[in-house]
Design an enzyme around this catalytic site. Structure first.
Site, PDB file in Angstrom:
ATOM      1  N   HIS A 192       0.808  -1.212   0.000  1.00 27.21           N
ATOM      2  CA  HIS A 192       0.000   0.000   0.000  1.00 27.21           C
ATOM      3  C   HIS A 192       0.849   1.273   0.000  1.00 27.21           C
ATOM      4  CE1 HIS A 192      -3.658  -2.244   0.334  1.00 27.21           C
ATOM      5  NE2 HIS A 192      -3.316  -2.812   1.456  1.00 27.21           N
ATOM      6  N   ARG A 237       7.262  -5.423   3.332  1.00 23.80           N
ATOM      7  CA  ARG A 237       5.952  -5.998   3.104  1.00 23.80           C
ATOM      8  C   ARG A 237       5.771  -6.060   1.593  1.00 23.80           C
ATOM      9  NH1 ARG A 237       0.056  -4.887   4.620  1.00 23.80           N
ATOM     10  NH2 ARG A 237       0.385  -2.742   3.979  1.00 23.80           N
ATOM     11  N   GLU A 281      -5.491 -11.368   8.184  1.00 20.75           N
ATOM     12  CA  GLU A 281      -6.284 -10.135   8.057  1.00 20.75           C
ATOM     13  C   GLU A 281      -7.627 -10.352   7.379  1.00 20.75           C
ATOM     14  OE1 GLU A 281      -4.167  -7.179   5.766  1.00 20.75           O
ATOM     15  OE2 GLU A 281      -3.221  -8.650   4.495  1.00 20.75           O
TER      16      GLU A 281
HETATM   17 MG   LIG Z   1      -3.895  -5.391   4.788  1.00 26.56          MG
END
Ligand SMILES: [Mg+2]
Ligand SMILES: [Mg+2]
Ligand SMILES: [Mg+2]
Ligand SMILES: [Mg+2]
Ligand SMILES: [Mg+2]
Ligand SMILES: [Mg+2]
Lengths: 263, 263, 263, 263, 263, 263
Positions: free
Chosen positions: B48, B73, B148
């Site tokens: 992200h 990540r 998640e």
């Molecule tokens: Mg996430």
């Protein structure tokens, strides 16, 4: 609706104040974060920032996507740097270390087209983003001379009298270093205090915009009380580093599993 | 002195906790500012974040010049992304959306060399910066599976039982979105709260490192109280934007010349 | 005033047409030139363009400084690429080679949040530039499936019936290559002609936006006459190369000192 | 004169051998230094290199300014990565970890246009630099499948029988890791030795080009003696690091003022 | 433990010697390879290198992750370039073409804070990475004046007597070009030989550090024998190109299938 | 075959004419598009372009992969900028605002090696790409002085008499701005017309190459008729923007669904 170039000019020449953010980080993303945070203007610092010449255009584009107007602090009184910042669409430039009237004149000469000055014609991005740029470049783009040495204070009247300047910008750290041998951003005490108050008065008296660097808070308020109207209130590196340290200090204040890094 | 790869591994497998900073900004300068601020680890978010594949190496280099260890990540459970992060010298990887044991197995397979897995050999930068890298890559580099989604919760036991995982990392926003249809970082209430407590217990029971994302403060403290030991406490974009808004709000709170931007 | 995300959505779902420019060149400057030229939308082509993953954000920022809305053509039906384009602020995505209903479903799943899909939450730049992004992301961001193979034509009804698609986008070169073994952008003759007309009808019948690639001129007009409403009309590399060649051909047409380059 | 695409194809399909340089360093300058040093071909390694997706085009441009032809080793058997390398003008691609005939088929499918395969049409830079590109792309661009695991050896015949492959490329480190649990570039002994000799024979028997990675010297000579004709002989990171260490070792060999760094 | 800034200063002012690597390649990866190879210091050459202003910070960060200290050779005696190198964290600067005492004075003035000089205050990265930077910047950062013309030799005494210089750095190619009309790095013969020996003696007599450029080997040893203590021993472009050519020459020495490139 | 450096020199000193393309866009891709379009030479404009210092080398590499020769317009008469452009492999430089014979002398001094000038030795990329560079640098690299002010016209004879210049280059916009207070590229009327004709005659009389900026078409033809032989005929930003606007105007000329953008 008038564009950002003309609105900033109107605001500042009309006596309003603006809060400016200072950019030391390279890359358009942090610039956009700063612009979306609500600063009226952002200044890309090519002198002490870590941006590099190649980051100028992308930072200007990123700012153009936010409500903020963009200025550039050039590395030095070197004419092509001033011209390139303006050609790339900066609404104004801030030039460090303007110590004499001659230097102020050279600054204006580099930023204004003939017959007032000798700015070379080629506003590649400026004419792309500002309609009728040539017709208003010389009136609307802002030119700030930095007053930040003892010598500049001596020559203040002569500098301010140079036609074509839009305002002055005080660098408190360099000013205090020059006056006292110690660099501090706090201009509320001592010799710098008098100088900083004096500069604002002399600038306003000539309808020039007085500007100054702060990290916000009480120093910004003090600057406003002295009449400064282009007030820097925070630089990205200091804001980011300060916020990160505050988060960590908050979590490490009490002994516990996360209290101390072991390396 | 052991290098950062072995020290981080020792700390986390020895039961210590670390505070992790999260990087969404491209460019090594903001990474270095975060590293100098005191985080134990920094995670470069290629999912992200706004960093781009091309920024991976320069961010890793910038972090290597600070006391922090670097993790990555990755954007997805896509083997070459995991391998390239490790080849470039990441001390660990965090993989989003690991919902099944099969996916957890694929994650481990991509990150461990034969015979345990199928990581392709070519640790170009890792072997440059970590002496004897091949001998310890499989034991010291950290592999976190993100929990998640509701599906991952259902499969939690099977995921955690996959050999070769170092820990799990909870994404509270995605988890709440999956469980409740609303994305929130606050995991102290409702269905997410139980899940988040449960994940930490199940991870620790298997000697896996429990990790979670927060912006610091009370949520970080709550995570620590639940047993989380790899606690993200702040992301650069949020820290910078929040700090800038706080400075501006402080100056604009009272009516005055700088109170309101007119454009 | 509604922002560009909501305005584009309103226009296209309201039956209006837009002219789209296509970006193959890396760097924000050419993107800004295209945006200032007057395109309604610009599509950053990460499939066949020469932009690279690292250029996505800076191109999006450059476009945000112009009146145009930005879309991204991703390289492939690979979920993280779709999510990252949207997280970075694209108002829409175009996915190549959607040949089956299953692929169309996977496309929608990657682009919509739960419960409709599985888009991971983290709109880092989107939430910076679009207020209340989460509340409208799933309704306002545009998702186009490319119809560009014989197989996709066979499966057209099933593809178009997948809920969550905003429109389809025809790639005439790939379509003709698949149908006839020859790649051509001209869809006015032969098997491609029927297909292109059919796609527009079937899309409009389901209130989906029909889109197509052209270099402008007669092909664009023909597309408009067929009902296409998202019409690409020019790509930067072709426009630049074509214009340069035209200037040179004009000067070299008559024999003379500049007629022929000797090397 | 035929261009580099057709000359390389002619040489290799005509039975000649080439010496290939391997690029792990980002940036066009080191690529140009390698090209000017005299390699016949250079391979941009997007798998284990430190180049990043954004460096692909600039590396290809830099190589195009030298006598060398350019190939790309993609990170994985992921169709858009193969297509983008070819669209950007690579004369060939090398795909890691091709372990089965199905994977070999997928590799060919991604690299050849319809009807042979499913490569998407859009050779943006390739058609700029290679006249009549579409007419010869499928015959002249080289597609190498990497044979580097025990599984690939088992499936070797089936892999090599897939139509459309140009050659195979042996990754000795991964192959030895897979066969013996230890990664070594030396394929002159043990199980890898037999495999490496076998692969060359089987490839040549089918008129496929046998290729292999070495750092030059005796291993390269051994590969040539086995019939390898696309021989990597040096990677930039290893060449640079090795040369620097040699200069320093030469100067520090004798005790003296420069003998030992004190920090 | 003292940081790299103070350790380098201590070593060189304490009479030790260091081996310096020279960086002409842009990008942090090659810089890191050089730093890990064992150089005591690395100099980023912004004059004749191919690095560009925008590469300064990333090269400095890459070096900071290695044991080496970083210096910068600026393009010219242009004050903002000197200041920006130091602000970005260079442990020292090397200034080309210092031909007169006046120029040496200007060099010192740009690199030292008031009252000794006029360096503008804003050590953005330097204060991030060096604790208490302001307190030791003027004593610990190294300032080298290049002696590389006949005019500089004439003015040598006056140049060396300028207070604030840390050392001199000989550019043998420019020096021989100026003295003889031919550029050569070999300073063992003729007029350059005397000059080079003389410079070292005069520098040491004033406790200034004598430095010089070589590619290592016998010239480096000769320089050490003359008393040089800051000895460049290899530049990345020359090391990489030389190593690549050596590998190729070794393989092509005997006739054979790989002996001659056919294009 | 002679390389591009020697061929361009031979053509221009032999009385031939060339058509030059002007580069304002950063990045090598647009440069390559321009080079493949057929320009004889391309000039990278570091003064009014949006390229940035860091883009110099990659633009030069991109051009080297095309048939065009590359020149650089530097930002200013600043010696290191001239030297770096030449070191990076430019076949020539164009220096803005050469108003006096003294400035013309400084220009030549910066571009020629001793004994003619003071160019510092270090042709890092030039010697990589041009064999025997040192032996021909001073004769073959082109040095153009821009004549673009009233002052330069006054001093024209003295400027042109400076030994070592290769030619002059007229900047019509700056020239008209200086002469008339209005910037226009059209030099067919008024005071600029006489000046432009005069400059060509005076240059040719001294065997200097007369050059001028145009966007092609009638102005280019007029320049050719006046004897100009280095004729710029188009800049990338203008070509791209103009072509895009033409496509859009063509499609929006008649009322219809795509006629007017509603935002
Ligand atoms: Mg996430
Ligand atoms: Mg200052
Ligand atoms: Mg297509
Ligand atoms: Mg391998
Ligand atoms: Mg020199
Ligand atoms: Mg001009």
């Amino acid at each position: 609706m008038p564009d950002v170039l003309s609105r900033l000019h109107t605001r500042l020449t009309g006596g309003e104040s603006v809060l400016n953010g200072w950019l030391h980080l390279p890359g358009g993303v942090s610039a956009e974060v700063m612009g979306q945070a609500g600063y009226d203007t952002l200044t890309i610092d090519l002198q002490h920032g870590l941006i590099g010449d190649g980051g100028l255009v992308s930072s200007l584009q990123a700012i153009a996507a936010t409500p903020a107007a963009a200025l550039v602090r050039v590395p030095w009184l070197h004419p092509p740097d001033l011209m390139r910042a303006l050609d790339a669409g900066a609404a104004g430039v801030i030039c460090p270390m303007v110590d004499t009237a001659e230097q102020a004149g050279a600054l204006v000469h580099a930023c204004r087209y003939a017959p007032q000055g000798g700015r070379s014609y080629g506003p590649t991005r400026a004419s792309l983003v500002y309609p009728d740029y040539l017709g208003r470049a010389d009136t609307q783009t802002l030119v700030f001379a930095m007053i930040e040495t003892a010598l500049a204070l001596q020559n203040l009247d002569a500098i301010l009298d140079i036609p074509g300047l839009s305002g002055v910008y005080v660098g408190p750290a360099d000013l205090s270093l020059s006056l006292t041998g110690t660099a501090t951003l706090d201009f509320r005490q001592g010799r710098a205090a008098e100088a900083v108050a004096h500069i604002a008065r002399e600038a306003e008296r000539r309808h020039l915009i007085p500007g100054i660097f702060t990290q916000g808070g009480d120093l910004a308020r003090h600057a406003i009380s002295l009449g400064y109207r282009f007030i820097t209130a925070g630089s990205d590196v200091a804001l980011l580093g300060g916020a990160a340290k505050a988060v960590l200090a908050d979590l490490r204040v009490a002994p516990g599993p996360a209290a101390a890094p072991s390396y």
